[in-house]
Structure formats: C-alpha cells, structure tokens
Design a protein around this motif. Sequence first.
Motif, mmCIF file in Angstrom:
data_model
loop_
_atom_site.group_PDB
_atom_site.id
_atom_site.type_symbol
_atom_site.label_atom_id
_atom_site.label_comp_id
_atom_site.label_asym_id
_atom_site.label_seq_id
_atom_site.Cartn_x
_atom_site.Cartn_y
_atom_site.Cartn_z
ATOM 1 N N GLY A 58 17.481 -58.507 -12.500
ATOM 2 C CA GLY A 58 18.849 -58.869 -12.213
ATOM 3 C C GLY A 58 18.923 -60.205 -11.512
ATOM 4 N N PRO A 59 19.683 -60.307 -10.437
ATOM 5 C CA PRO A 59 19.856 -61.589 -9.748
ATOM 6 C C PRO A 59 18.563 -62.080 -9.126
ATOM 7 C CG PRO A 59 21.553 -59.998 -9.142
ATOM 8 C CD PRO A 59 20.506 -59.243 -9.883
ATOM 9 N N ALA A 60 18.576 -63.321 -8.669
ATOM 10 C CA ALA A 60 17.406 -63.912 -8.039
ATOM 11 C C ALA A 60 16.927 -63.040 -6.889
ATOM 12 C CB ALA A 60 17.737 -65.312 -7.532
ATOM 13 N N ASP A 61 15.592 -62.876 -6.781
ATOM 14 C CA ASP A 61 14.930 -62.118 -5.739
ATOM 15 C C ASP A 61 15.129 -60.615 -5.903
ATOM 16 O OD1 ASP A 61 13.195 -62.329 -3.469
ATOM 17 O OD2 ASP A 61 14.839 -61.543 -2.260
ATOM 18 N N ALA A 62 15.726 -60.172 -7.016
ATOM 19 C CA ALA A 62 15.872 -58.735 -7.239
ATOM 20 C C ALA A 62 14.632 -58.215 -7.946
ATOM 21 C CB ALA A 62 17.108 -58.449 -8.094
ATOM 22 N N PRO A 63 14.206 -56.985 -7.624
ATOM 23 C CA PRO A 63 13.037 -56.442 -8.306
ATOM 24 C C PRO A 63 13.345 -56.167 -9.766
ATOM 25 C CG PRO A 63 14.085 -54.770 -6.955
ATOM 26 C CD PRO A 63 14.775 -56.065 -6.640
ATOM 27 N N VAL A 64 12.303 -56.150 -10.595
ATOM 28 C CA VAL A 64 12.474 -55.832 -12.005
ATOM 29 C C VAL A 64 13.084 -54.448 -12.119
ATOM 30 C CG1 VAL A 64 11.219 -55.357 -14.124
ATOM 31 C CG2 VAL A 64 10.574 -57.285 -12.713
ATOM 32 N N GLY A 65 14.012 -54.267 -13.063
ATOM 33 C CA GLY A 65 14.674 -52.992 -13.241
ATOM 34 C C GLY A 65 16.128 -53.015 -12.827
ATOM 35 N N ASN A 66 16.587 -54.129 -12.278
ATOM 36 C CA ASN A 66 17.936 -54.202 -11.748
ATOM 37 C C ASN A 66 18.952 -54.635 -12.803
ATOM 38 O OD1 ASN A 66 20.008 -54.136 -9.922
ATOM 39 N ND2 ASN A 66 19.583 -56.141 -9.057
ATOM 40 N N ALA A 67 19.049 -53.865 -13.872
ATOM 41 C CA ALA A 67 20.136 -54.068 -14.815
ATOM 42 C C ALA A 67 21.397 -53.478 -14.199
ATOM 43 C CB ALA A 67 19.829 -53.392 -16.145
ATOM 44 N N ARG A 68 22.553 -53.931 -14.662
ATOM 45 C CA ARG A 68 23.794 -53.493 -14.040
ATOM 46 C C ARG A 68 24.269 -52.176 -14.659
ATOM 47 N NH1 ARG A 68 27.476 -58.965 -13.495
ATOM 48 N NH2 ARG A 68 25.795 -60.390 -12.994
ATOM 49 N N GLY A 127 13.186 -69.897 -15.154
ATOM 50 C CA GLY A 127 13.096 -70.409 -13.796
ATOM 51 C C GLY A 127 14.274 -70.102 -12.904
ATOM 52 N N ALA A 128 15.316 -69.453 -13.445
ATOM 53 C CA ALA A 128 16.518 -69.210 -12.646
ATOM 54 C C ALA A 128 16.368 -68.045 -11.681
ATOM 55 C CB ALA A 128 17.724 -68.988 -13.554
ATOM 56 N N GLY A 129 15.369 -67.189 -11.901
ATOM 57 C CA GLY A 129 15.097 -66.132 -10.938
ATOM 58 C C GLY A 129 15.648 -64.774 -11.271
ATOM 59 N N GLY A 130 16.194 -64.579 -12.479
ATOM 60 C CA GLY A 130 16.742 -63.271 -12.823
ATOM 61 C C GLY A 130 16.689 -63.008 -14.309
ATOM 62 N N GLY A 131 17.617 -62.203 -14.793
ATOM 63 C CA GLY A 131 17.634 -61.832 -16.198
ATOM 64 C C GLY A 131 16.807 -60.596 -16.461
ATOM 65 N N PRO A 132 17.017 -59.945 -17.615
ATOM 66 C CA PRO A 132 16.301 -58.705 -17.912
ATOM 67 C C PRO A 132 14.896 -58.887 -18.447
ATOM 68 C CG PRO A 132 17.825 -59.182 -19.673
ATOM 69 C CD PRO A 132 18.048 -60.236 -18.615
ATOM 70 N N ARG A 133 14.447 -60.113 -18.653
ATOM 71 C CA ARG A 133 13.104 -60.338 -19.167
ATOM 72 C C ARG A 133 12.381 -61.413 -18.356
ATOM 73 N NH1 ARG A 133 12.786 -61.147 -25.494
ATOM 74 N NH2 ARG A 133 10.594 -61.274 -24.860
ATOM 75 N N THR A 134 11.076 -61.259 -18.236
ATOM 76 C CA THR A 134 10.243 -62.296 -17.634
ATOM 77 C C THR A 134 9.721 -63.161 -18.766
ATOM 78 O OG1 THR A 134 9.597 -60.795 -15.866
ATOM 79 C CG2 THR A 134 8.234 -62.747 -16.191
ATOM 80 N N ILE A 135 9.970 -64.466 -18.696
ATOM 81 C CA ILE A 135 9.663 -65.362 -19.800
ATOM 82 C C ILE A 135 8.975 -66.627 -19.283
ATOM 83 C CG2 ILE A 135 11.589 -64.522 -21.207
ATOM 84 C CD1 ILE A 135 13.212 -66.925 -20.317
#
Length: 210
Positions: free
Chosen positions: A31-41, A140-148
Amino acid sequence: MRGKGATGVAYRLLPLAPALIMALLVSGCQGPADAPVGNARPATLRPTGYGAQFLGVGECSSFGTASFTEVPCTSERAAARVAARYDGTVTDGPLCPPTTDFVLHISEQRPQDDEDGDGAIPQGYACMRNLEPPHPGDPGAGGGPRTIPGDCVYDSGDGQVRETACDGSGPRKPRYRITKAVPDRSDCPASTVLYVQLSGQRPVGCARPV
C-alpha cells in the motif's frame, strides 16, 4: 528470522553466504509508502450501473472512507481508473499490472430479487491507477501492490524488511534498490547484494545498496 508487519504478512530474511549476500522474501500486495506488503485497501463496493461489468477495465471509482462507488470517469468524483479486472481472489488470480497503485477486493453480491442473474457481481478484484499523482505503484515511489525494479527497501530490524520511497521522502531512508528482475539468481549482476523474490515470469529481483 521471520516477523510480521501491521497487516500480518510475514517477511523472511535468509542468509545465503558470508559477507553481504542476503535473500529477501517479499510477497503479497503493498500500500502506501512504508506500509508492509499486504496492505491492499479493503472496501465495500457499490454497483451503480455504469458499464456492462461492475468496475470493468477503463471505468472509474470514487474514493471513500469505507466504500468505493463506481462513477463516470468524467465525474469530478472520479479518483482512480481500473487498469485490470479479474474474477476470483488475488491469491489465485493473475497479477495486477506493475504500476498499479492499489487493489480493490470485490465481494460477491447476488440481490435476492434478481431472477436472471444480470444484477449479480462475482467475487473479484480490480487493479486501480489513480487519475492524478501521487502514484505509489510507480518504481521507487514506496507503495503499490507489487514489488518491481526501481523499488527500494530497508531493513526494519529482526529480519523484517519494508518498501520505502527511493527519494528518501518516506519515514525511513532506503537501503537497497532493485535494479532488475531476472529468471534466476545467476542472472543478477555481480554488484547484487540482495535477492528479492518477485512475482511473475521473472521472479528474482537483483538489489544493490542505494
């Protein structure tokens, strides 16, 4: 070591060899920057009748505190557009596009007075892209549902890692940047000090210090 972030998704940091070589397991949604993976809304989605499919590709939604409503993309309430739409669950279904900003999980809805099934909405998920910046799913933005490739991570201690903005604007400064995604660890450049397990056909992310 293994730990859990605020959303209960675990991270594992595995030593591969002496020196700086480490392996980082990252899975799920972010989700947002600094959020752990899994933080979909999580959201309650309300059908409104725009388009043949509820929140079909190219359609738009508003933002809300507890619910998201499908609205015309020309509406001043429109905030995000559907980049991809799938039935089923995120765990079992196709991946969202790499630069998806967030994922909406759609619960199955079958109105009691619907006899022919045309008002039913199957369980599914919509991969959303904000109409205007910020775009947490960008590299590089720090969020989103995928690590790329282009994303940055930091070691949050006790074997846990989290994604953070590469420009240092987040609460934590980046420590590693994923430079490329490859099929196998042996395909990573010699400068790689961290292997990040990604999703998709290129499941290995090659990371080096920022």
